[in-house]
Design an enzyme around this catalytic site. Structure first.
Site, PDB file in Angstrom:
ATOM      1  N   GLY A 248       0.835  -1.210   0.000  1.00 19.40           N
ATOM      2  CA  GLY A 248       0.000   0.000   0.000  1.00 19.40           C
ATOM      3  C   GLY A 248       0.860   1.246   0.000  1.00 19.40           C
ATOM      4  O   GLY A 248       1.816   1.339   0.758  1.00 19.40           O
TER       5      GLY A 248
ATOM      6  N   ARG B 160       1.423  -4.964  -5.871  1.00 16.06           N
ATOM      7  CA  ARG B 160       1.417  -6.235  -5.135  1.00 16.06           C
ATOM      8  C   ARG B 160       1.817  -7.302  -6.150  1.00 16.06           C
ATOM      9  O   ARG B 160       1.427  -7.222  -7.317  1.00 16.06           O
ATOM     10  CB  ARG B 160       0.038  -6.477  -4.541  1.00 16.06           C
ATOM     11  CG  ARG B 160      -0.305  -5.393  -3.501  1.00 16.06           C
ATOM     12  CD  ARG B 160      -1.346  -5.801  -2.512  1.00 16.06           C
ATOM     13  NE  ARG B 160      -1.191  -5.067  -1.259  1.00 16.06           N
ATOM     14  CZ  ARG B 160      -1.805  -3.906  -0.979  1.00 16.06           C
ATOM     15  NH1 ARG B 160      -2.613  -3.355  -1.843  1.00 16.06           N
ATOM     16  NH2 ARG B 160      -1.602  -3.315   0.185  1.00 16.06           N
TER      17      ARG B 160
ATOM     18  N   ASP C 274       4.185  -4.719   6.400  1.00 15.42           N
ATOM     19  CA  ASP C 274       4.717  -5.993   6.904  1.00 15.42           C
ATOM     20  C   ASP C 274       4.891  -7.037   5.797  1.00 15.42           C
ATOM     21  O   ASP C 274       5.835  -7.819   5.819  1.00 15.42           O
ATOM     22  CB  ASP C 274       3.864  -6.538   8.060  1.00 15.42           C
ATOM     23  CG  ASP C 274       2.434  -6.807   7.671  1.00 15.42           C
ATOM     24  OD1 ASP C 274       1.981  -6.243   6.659  1.00 15.42           O
ATOM     25  OD2 ASP C 274       1.767  -7.578   8.381  1.00 15.42           O
TER      26      ASP C 274
ATOM     27  N   THR D 131       3.338   2.706   5.833  1.00 13.36           N
ATOM     28  CA  THR D 131       1.928   2.322   5.716  1.00 13.36           C
ATOM     29  C   THR D 131       1.090   3.328   6.484  1.00 13.36           C
ATOM     30  O   THR D 131       1.487   3.738   7.583  1.00 13.36           O
ATOM     31  CB  THR D 131       1.650   0.901   6.266  1.00 13.36           C
ATOM     32  OG1 THR D 131       0.246   0.755   6.491  1.00 13.36           O
ATOM     33  CG2 THR D 131       2.345   0.630   7.588  1.00 13.36           C
TER      34      THR D 131
ATOM     35  N   ASP E 235      -1.564   2.809   7.976  1.00 12.90           N
ATOM     36  CA  ASP E 235      -2.291   2.183   9.093  1.00 12.90           C
ATOM     37  C   ASP E 235      -1.547   2.203  10.427  1.00 12.90           C
ATOM     38  O   ASP E 235      -2.147   1.962  11.471  1.00 12.90           O
ATOM     39  CB  ASP E 235      -2.624   0.724   8.750  1.00 12.90           C
ATOM     40  CG  ASP E 235      -3.641   0.626   7.629  1.00 12.90           C
ATOM     41  OD1 ASP E 235      -4.381   1.609   7.440  1.00 12.90           O
ATOM     42  OD2 ASP E 235      -3.695  -0.414   6.954  1.00 12.90           O
TER      43      ASP E 235
ATOM     44  N   ASP F 298       0.311   0.050  11.690  1.00 11.76           N
ATOM     45  CA  ASP F 298       0.198  -1.223  12.414  1.00 11.76           C
ATOM     46  C   ASP F 298       1.448  -2.091  12.286  1.00 11.76           C
ATOM     47  O   ASP F 298       1.362  -3.295  12.126  1.00 11.76           O
ATOM     48  CB  ASP F 298      -1.035  -1.995  11.911  1.00 11.76           C
ATOM     49  CG  ASP F 298      -0.975  -2.248  10.416  1.00 11.76           C
ATOM     50  OD1 ASP F 298      -0.134  -1.638   9.740  1.00 11.76           O
ATOM     51  OD2 ASP F 298      -1.780  -3.054   9.922  1.00 11.76           O
TER      52      ASP F 298
ATOM     53  N   ARG G 249      -7.885  -1.842   8.218  1.00 12.87           N
ATOM     54  CA  ARG G 249      -8.488  -3.171   8.036  1.00 12.87           C
ATOM     55  C   ARG G 249      -8.269  -4.043   9.265  1.00 12.87           C
ATOM     56  O   ARG G 249      -9.170  -4.728   9.727  1.00 12.87           O
ATOM     57  CB  ARG G 249      -7.876  -3.853   6.817  1.00 12.87           C
ATOM     58  CG  ARG G 249      -8.818  -3.941   5.648  1.00 12.87           C
ATOM     59  CD  ARG G 249      -8.279  -4.860   4.592  1.00 12.87           C
ATOM     60  NE  ARG G 249      -6.829  -4.843   4.537  1.00 12.87           N
ATOM     61  CZ  ARG G 249      -6.108  -4.537   3.473  1.00 12.87           C
ATOM     62  NH1 ARG G 249      -6.710  -4.243   2.367  1.00 12.87           N
ATOM     63  NH2 ARG G 249      -4.795  -4.558   3.484  1.00 12.87           N
TER      64      ARG G 249
HETATM   65  P1  ADP Z   1       2.316  -4.292   2.646  1.00 12.59           P
HETATM   66  O1  ADP Z   1       3.783  -4.314   2.436  1.00 12.59           O
HETATM   67  O2  ADP Z   1       1.749  -2.893   2.569  1.00 12.59           O
HETATM   68  O3  ADP Z   1       1.913  -5.050   3.887  1.00 12.59           O
HETATM   69  P2  ADP Z   1       1.408  -6.556   1.039  1.00 12.59           P
HETATM   70  O4  ADP Z   1       1.022  -7.370   2.217  1.00 12.59           O
HETATM   71  O5  ADP Z   1       0.488  -6.555  -0.128  1.00 12.59           O
HETATM   72  O6  ADP Z   1       1.616  -5.005   1.412  1.00 12.59           O
HETATM   73  O7  ADP Z   1       2.846  -7.034   0.574  1.00 12.59           O
HETATM   74  C1  ADP Z   1       3.480  -6.448  -0.537  1.00 12.59           C
HETATM   75  C2  ADP Z   1       4.125  -7.521  -1.382  1.00 12.59           C
HETATM   76  O8  ADP Z   1       5.112  -8.208  -0.599  1.00 12.59           O
HETATM   77  C3  ADP Z   1       3.184  -8.626  -1.857  1.00 12.59           C
HETATM   78  O9  ADP Z   1       2.473  -8.278  -3.005  1.00 12.59           O
HETATM   79  C4  ADP Z   1       4.166  -9.757  -2.125  1.00 12.59           C
HETATM   80  O10 ADP Z   1       4.784  -9.606  -3.380  1.00 12.59           O
HETATM   81  C5  ADP Z   1       5.212  -9.566  -1.026  1.00 12.59           C
HETATM   82  N1  ADP Z   1       4.896 -10.472   0.074  1.00 12.59           N
HETATM   83  C6  ADP Z   1       3.994 -10.294   1.066  1.00 12.59           C
HETATM   84  N2  ADP Z   1       3.930 -11.389   1.865  1.00 12.59           N
HETATM   85  C7  ADP Z   1       4.796 -12.300   1.342  1.00 12.59           C
HETATM   86  C8  ADP Z   1       5.179 -13.626   1.678  1.00 12.59           C
HETATM   87  N3  ADP Z   1       4.648 -14.262   2.732  1.00 12.59           N
HETATM   88  N4  ADP Z   1       6.085 -14.227   0.911  1.00 12.59           N
HETATM   89  C9  ADP Z   1       6.637 -13.618  -0.153  1.00 12.59           C
HETATM   90  N5  ADP Z   1       6.313 -12.377  -0.534  1.00 12.59           N
HETATM   91  C10 ADP Z   1       5.415 -11.701   0.191  1.00 12.59           C
END
Ligand code: ADP
Length: 327
Positions: free
Chosen positions: A14, A75, A106, A129, A131, A133, A175
């Site tokens: 995000g 993503r 995260d 982020t 949020d 969090d 969320r």
């Molecule tokens: P944020 O970083 O804001 O929490 P996401 O949770 O969508 O956003 O994570 C961003 C990107 O990081 C994902 O689209 C994915 O490519 C990668 N990612 C997230 N979790 C994993 C995971 N468990 N294993 C590998 N890549 C991950």
């Protein structure tokens, strides 16, 4: 590690206001240490597609005050697979990149950890982020801006709510966490705040709203985090509309949504993001890896990346009592 060849920087997950200020700080700090920086567009997607751009101190001029992210964000499902990460690592090596600064939430930190574990690329994270969090930092890049945007909107809605003695259910982002809702509720003078961390019982919420609207003929504002256990502002409004006991209430719903993501970062976010960017590059130079920089008690500290995505940050439950006292 045999020293940093080139640093790759990317924004992922995000987007959040202030990410550009962080990118700028990374680039300028690295160049001050004679290290080149490559921008990776669209986060892990761009890493897999070799969507790279050379960055120089001048190329990051005039981005500090801009919302969004000049590197774009995305993503990436492909990156979730070992094969996708192998392609990403190969592309980085081809570009001479052996150290990364990841700016994101995260999920992005989790991805960075895997890249380090599987391919030995040094990674340092900057928490970004809206949020807030993330474990390992009191504040994340974008949170202050999002909160101020939400409060500004709540103030506007209060004016019109007051003119008609209306009840407004205002949904803010969050969320999984109620940081924005809780603080906006206090800062915006909400009569009631509903957050994911709190057990929300529809019967109890209805009772509170009925009490608010029947005891004094004036407007009321209920701030609802999108991840509230009752399913968000619209769901609650529907429940009230379907109950004839609430027919006397002039009820409106306002979902602030993505307005909270955009906009120029606040002074606080610009400074925070700049500090994180500088600290991340310095951490890499000092040989740190698999850590996220964060602000803890006003100071920049490092937290093992694993803790960032495996532990959760708790909201300040004292603040919940505060909302009750002040409403
Ligand atoms: P944020 O970083 O804001 O929490 P996401 O949770 O969508 O956003 O994570 C961003 C990107 O990081 C994902 O689209 C994915 O490519 C990668 N990612 C997230 N979790 C994993 C995971 N468990 N294993 C590998 N890549 C991950």
């Amino acid at each position: 590690m045999e020293g940093i060849q080139r640093i790759g920087v990317y924004t992922s997950g995000g987007d959040a206001p202030g990410m550009n200020a962080c990118v700028r700080a990374v680039v300028r700090t690295a160049y001050a240490h004679d290290i080149e920086v490559v921008g990776i567009r669209r986060g892990y997607e761009g890493m897999i597609d070799s969507d790279f751009v050379e960055m120089t101190p001048r190329s990051v001029s005039n981005i500090l005050q801009k919302g969004g992210t000049v590197l774009k964000s995305a993503r990436s499902d492909r990156f979730r697979t070992p094969e996708g990460r192998a392609v990403a690592a190969e592309n980085l090596t081809e570009m001479g990149i052996n150290a990364l600064v990841a700016i994101g939430g995260d999920g992005s930190m989790r991805g960075a950890t895997l890249l380090n574990q599987e391919h030995g690329i040094s990674v340092v994270g900057c928490p970004g982020t809206i949020d807030n969090d993330l474990y390992g930092t009191d504040e994340t890049i974008g949170y202050d801006t999002a909160m101020n945007t939400a409060i500004e909107n709540i103030d506007r809605i209060r004016d019109t709510a007051d003119a008609h003695n209306r009840l407004f259910l205002i949904e803010v982002m969050g969320r999984d966490a109620g940081f924005i809702a809780l603080n906006c509720g206090i800062g915006g003078g909400a009569e009631l705040v509903l957050i994911p961390e709190n057990q929300s019982d529809l019967k109890e919420v209805k009772k509170q709203i009925f009490g608010l609207m029947s005891s004094h003929a004036r407007s009321s504002i209920v701030v609802v985090a999108e991840g509230d256990q009752l399913g968000g502002a619209q769901r609650i409004a529907d429940a009230l509309k379907n109950d004839p006991k609430f027919d006397f209430i002039d009820l409106r719903v306002c979902i602030l949504g993505h307005t909270q993501r955009g906009g120029s970062p606040t002074a606080r976010d610009r400074v925070l993001a700049s500090r994180f960017g500088v600290a991340a590059v310095e951490a890499l130079i000092e040989g740190h890896t698999n850590v996220m920089v964060g602000l803890i008690g006003g100071e920049i500290k490092m937290t093992p990346m694993k803790n960032v995505w495996s532990r959760s940050k708790s909201i300040d439950y004292e603040l919940i009592n505060l909302t009750k006292m002040l409403s």
